[in-house]
Design an enzyme around this catalytic site. Structure first.
Site, PDB file in Angstrom:
ATOM      1  CD  GLU A 289      10.296  12.228  11.875  1.00 52.40           C
ATOM      2  OE1 GLU A 289       9.136  11.878  12.119  1.00 52.40           O
ATOM      3  OE2 GLU A 289      11.182  11.873  11.204  1.00 52.40           O
TER       4      GLU A 289
ATOM      5  CB  CYS B 110      12.997   8.761   8.620  1.00 56.52           C
ATOM      6  SG  CYS B 110      13.786   7.308   7.439  1.00 56.52           S
TER       7      CYS B 110
ATOM      8  CD  GLU C 176      13.102   0.091   9.778  1.00 59.41           C
ATOM      9  OE1 GLU C 176      13.435   1.384  10.481  1.00 59.41           O
ATOM     10  OE2 GLU C 176      13.674  -0.666   9.366  1.00 59.41           O
TER      11      GLU C 176
ATOM     12  CE  LYS D 268      -1.839   2.660   3.071  1.00 61.22           C
ATOM     13  NZ  LYS D 268      -1.900   4.154   2.200  1.00 61.22           N
TER      14      LYS D 268
HETATM   15  P1  NAD Z   1       2.031   7.916   8.230  1.00 58.52           P
HETATM   16  O1  NAD Z   1       2.277   7.159   9.455  1.00 58.52           O
HETATM   17  O2  NAD Z   1       0.974   8.959   8.399  1.00 58.52           O
HETATM   18  O3  NAD Z   1       1.698   7.006   6.817  1.00 58.52           O
HETATM   19  C1  NAD Z   1       2.319   6.018   6.523  1.00 58.52           C
HETATM   20  C2  NAD Z   1       1.783   5.123   5.856  1.00 58.52           C
HETATM   21  O4  NAD Z   1       0.697   4.511   6.594  1.00 58.52           O
HETATM   22  C3  NAD Z   1       0.704   5.633   4.695  1.00 58.52           C
HETATM   23  O5  NAD Z   1       0.716   4.635   3.735  1.00 58.52           O
HETATM   24  C4  NAD Z   1      -0.472   5.564   5.355  1.00 58.52           C
HETATM   25  O6  NAD Z   1      -1.576   5.654   4.578  1.00 58.52           O
HETATM   26  C5  NAD Z   1      -0.448   4.678   6.348  1.00 58.52           C
HETATM   27  N1  NAD Z   1      -1.410   4.415   7.373  1.00 58.52           N
HETATM   28  C6  NAD Z   1      -1.785   5.670   8.098  1.00 58.52           C
HETATM   29  N2  NAD Z   1      -2.599   5.133   8.912  1.00 58.52           N
HETATM   30  C7  NAD Z   1      -2.786   4.144   9.084  1.00 58.52           C
HETATM   31  C8  NAD Z   1      -3.449   2.831   9.984  1.00 58.52           C
HETATM   32  N3  NAD Z   1      -4.221   3.408  10.733  1.00 58.52           N
HETATM   33  N4  NAD Z   1      -3.212   1.591   9.729  1.00 58.52           N
HETATM   34  C9  NAD Z   1      -2.299   1.300   8.719  1.00 58.52           C
HETATM   35  N5  NAD Z   1      -1.759   2.175   7.907  1.00 58.52           N
HETATM   36  C10 NAD Z   1      -2.021   3.686   7.954  1.00 58.52           C
HETATM   37  O7  NAD Z   1       3.408   8.713   7.936  1.00 58.52           O
HETATM   38  P2  NAD Z   1       3.746   9.527   6.630  1.00 58.52           P
HETATM   39  O8  NAD Z   1       3.306  10.937   6.980  1.00 58.52           O
HETATM   40  O9  NAD Z   1       3.283   8.930   5.309  1.00 58.52           O
HETATM   41  O10 NAD Z   1       5.469   9.495   6.467  1.00 58.52           O
HETATM   42  C11 NAD Z   1       6.321  10.274   7.422  1.00 58.52           C
HETATM   43  C12 NAD Z   1       6.781   9.557   8.344  1.00 58.52           C
HETATM   44  O11 NAD Z   1       7.547   8.173   8.137  1.00 58.52           O
HETATM   45  C13 NAD Z   1       7.769  10.141   9.262  1.00 58.52           C
HETATM   46  O12 NAD Z   1       7.482  10.065  10.692  1.00 58.52           O
HETATM   47  C14 NAD Z   1       8.966   9.522   8.919  1.00 58.52           C
HETATM   48  O13 NAD Z   1      10.106   9.535   9.949  1.00 58.52           O
HETATM   49  C15 NAD Z   1       8.593   8.028   8.772  1.00 58.52           C
HETATM   50  N6  NAD Z   1       9.759   7.361   7.985  1.00 58.52           N
HETATM   51  C16 NAD Z   1      10.457   6.353   8.659  1.00 58.52           C
HETATM   52  C17 NAD Z   1      11.518   5.913   7.836  1.00 58.52           C
HETATM   53  C18 NAD Z   1      12.397   4.818   8.555  1.00 58.52           C
HETATM   54  O14 NAD Z   1      13.055   3.815   7.893  1.00 58.52           O
HETATM   55  N7  NAD Z   1      12.437   4.779   9.869  1.00 58.52           N
HETATM   56  C19 NAD Z   1      11.641   6.073   6.750  1.00 58.52           C
HETATM   57  C20 NAD Z   1      10.700   7.112   6.006  1.00 58.52           C
HETATM   58  C21 NAD Z   1       9.814   7.597   6.817  1.00 58.52           C
END
Ligand code: NAD
Length: 457
Positions: free
Chosen positions: A359, A263, A229, A154
């Site tokens: 962050e 991240c 992650e 997804k």
């Molecule tokens: P997010 O958590 O809002 O969304 C991430 C994904 O999860 C999206 O596909 C979203 O549709 C899905 N999602 C949202 N709610 C959900 C639920 N209730 N159940 C299942 N899936 C759900 O994050 P974002 O804003 O898209 O991304 C930014 C974040 O990602 C930042 O905090 C960043 O640090 C983190 N990130 C971490 C890494 C790592 O490897 N540690 C890498 C890249 C980004």
């Protein structure tokens, strides 16, 4: 069926409207992934490897197309987007060697032969954020497929285009239908269904810490496997014995890459007090050279933020914050259409400041002095996160001591590199659970099975 308008973040124009998948289609995709599972895991290891190599080759053939799609969808600079598409190719090629090397162990025991197998989990789901749509998808699906799982992916709502194209390219490469399915949809619908569906055996999630925590809580109902992650607030520690010119020259892109939506961004710069001013002078000069603008231009180093919402979030930390934020200096950014935000350097007064602790996920960095090695380590570790970080010093002993003392999963000395597909990647503390990439990632997509064969009968 609901739809989502994909917006080009550099122009605010609608690129395409896509249909969002609902629960029913998700359930159908799960059923198909279950059905084709035995065929995929039953393939001869060499054949599964060959198909992954072909997938890698097809990605390579479409590298420029994928890169341009990411420039349009996510506002990534063309240089970054090419690297990202190349990363998918490389990760597939790397794990294409895995099916033939998924070794178990032979363990000495009395009365027979004892061997272990690494069995696939079954249906694995991968949930991807919007900041690195291609690489993060590949870090999940490539090892999962190599280990014999079928995969549902997804993408984030904002950035589905490259993932959808990768799904088509997999079919073109000969990966059987249903083995790798891309489901663009909402997190609250498709993502949630991955977590609650009993036939989905694992959720490999990258995203925010809050959503990751929710997934882990719900996954507990079925003891579903998770890899998480999550966020980061990484330190960049500059000691007085470092090559200050090199440290200052490298600092801008350590937090401006991908407009800070990374991240691993080094968003807390810690500088030894006796070289603080000398560092800041060099850092400011280096910041002036950063080129912010049209992401399609080869010379551009930083593009727009991904969305209007993300820009508001970033503004909320600097301009519209309840706390006083001392801005040391700023770079420039285009005006007019597009979600632009200038590179911004702030001077927090306390380690408790929101700009220092949270962050931000935008081109904002805090700089703070430290006194000695112990103070640097204490300040670096004064965070809920533990994803990555950098140490600048010419003293090898210190480099090793500080690397061991900083509580983070990915550290670099005299460099800001974080991710290599052949080495493990992941976080300590609130930055996540589990590791991706490198030789051990396959463990996250397999169960160890022990078999004892009696030699007495
Ligand atoms: P997010 O958590 O809002 O969304 C991430 C994904 O999860 C999206 O596909 C979203 O549709 C899905 N999602 C949202 N709610 C959900 C639920 N209730 N159940 C299942 N899936 C759900 O994050 P974002 O804003 O898209 O991304 C930014 C974040 O990602 C930042 O905090 C960043 O640090 C983190 N990130 C971490 C890494 C790592 O490897 N540690 C890498 C890249 C980004």
């Amino acid at each position: 069926m609901s739809t989502h308008d994909v917006i080009n973040p550099a122009t605010e124009e609608t690129v395409r409207s896509i249909d969002l998948v609902g629960v029913e289609e998700t359930d159908e995709a799960v059923a198909r992934a279950v059905e084709v599972g035995p065929q995929w895991r039953g393939l001869a290891p060499a054949d599964r490897g060959r198909l992954l190599r072909r997938f890698s080759a097809v990605v390579d053939d479409h590298l420029e197309e994928l890169a341009l799609l990411e420039v349009e969808n996510a506002g990534h600079t063309i240089g970054n987007a090419r690297w990202e598409a190349g990363n998918v190719r490389d990760v597939l090629a790397y794990y294409s060697a895995a099916p033939e090397r998924l070794f178990g162990k032979q363990i000495p025991v009395a009365g027979g032969l004892d061997v272990t197998f690494k069995e696939p989990l079954g249906v694995v789901s991968v949930i991807v954020p919007w900041n690195f749509p291609m690489p993060i998808a590949g870090w999940g699906f490539a090892p999962a497929l190599a280990a014999g799982n079928t995969v549902l992916l997804k993408p984030a709502e904002l950035t589905p285009l490259t993932a959808m194209r990768l799904g088509e390219l997999a079919l073109e490469a000969g990966i059987p239908e249903g083995v790798f399915t891309v489901l663009p949809g909402k997190g609250s619908v498709v993502g949630e269904r991955f977590v609650t569906h009993p036939d989905v055996r694992k959720v490999c999630f990258t995203g925010s810490t809050a959503v990751g925590q929710g997934i882990m809580r719900k996954a507990a109902d079925q003891l579903k496997r998770v890899t998480l992650e999550l966020g980061g607030k990484s330190a960049n520690i500059v000691f007085d014995d470092s090559d200050l010119d090199a440290a200052a020259a490298a600092a801008p892109m350590s937090f401006l890459d991908n407009a800070g939506q990374d991240c691993c961004a080094r968003t807390r710069i810690l500088v030894q007090r006796n070289v603080f001013d000398a560092f800041m002078e060099r850092f400011e000069a280096a910041m002036r050279d950063v080129r912010v603008g049209d992401p399609g231009d080869e010379a551009t180093q930083m593009g727009p933020l991904v969305s209007a919402g993300q820009r508001e979030t970033v503004r909320g930390f600097v301009e519209n914050s309840d706390e006083t934020v001392d801005v040391a200096f700023r770079g420039s950014a285009p005006e007019g259409d597009g979600y632009w935000y200038p590179p911004t350097v702030v001077l927090p007064t306390s380690t408790k400041d929101r700009v220092w602790q949270d962050e931000i996920f935008g081109p904002v960095v805090g700089v703070m002095p430290f006194d000695d090695e112990a103070d640097a380590i204490a300040k670096a570790n004064d965070t809920a996160y533990g994803l990555s970080g950098s140490i600048w010093t010419r003293d090898v002993g210190r480099a090793i001591r500080v690397s061991r003392a900083v509580e983070a999963g990915n550290l670099s000395v005299n460099s800001h590199s974080s991710v290599r597909y052949s080495t493990p990647f992941g976080g300590f503390k609130a930055s996540g659970i589990g590791r991706e990439l490198g030789p051990d990632a396959l463990d996250a997509f397999t169960e160890v099975k022990n078999v004892f064969i009696s030699t007495d009968n």
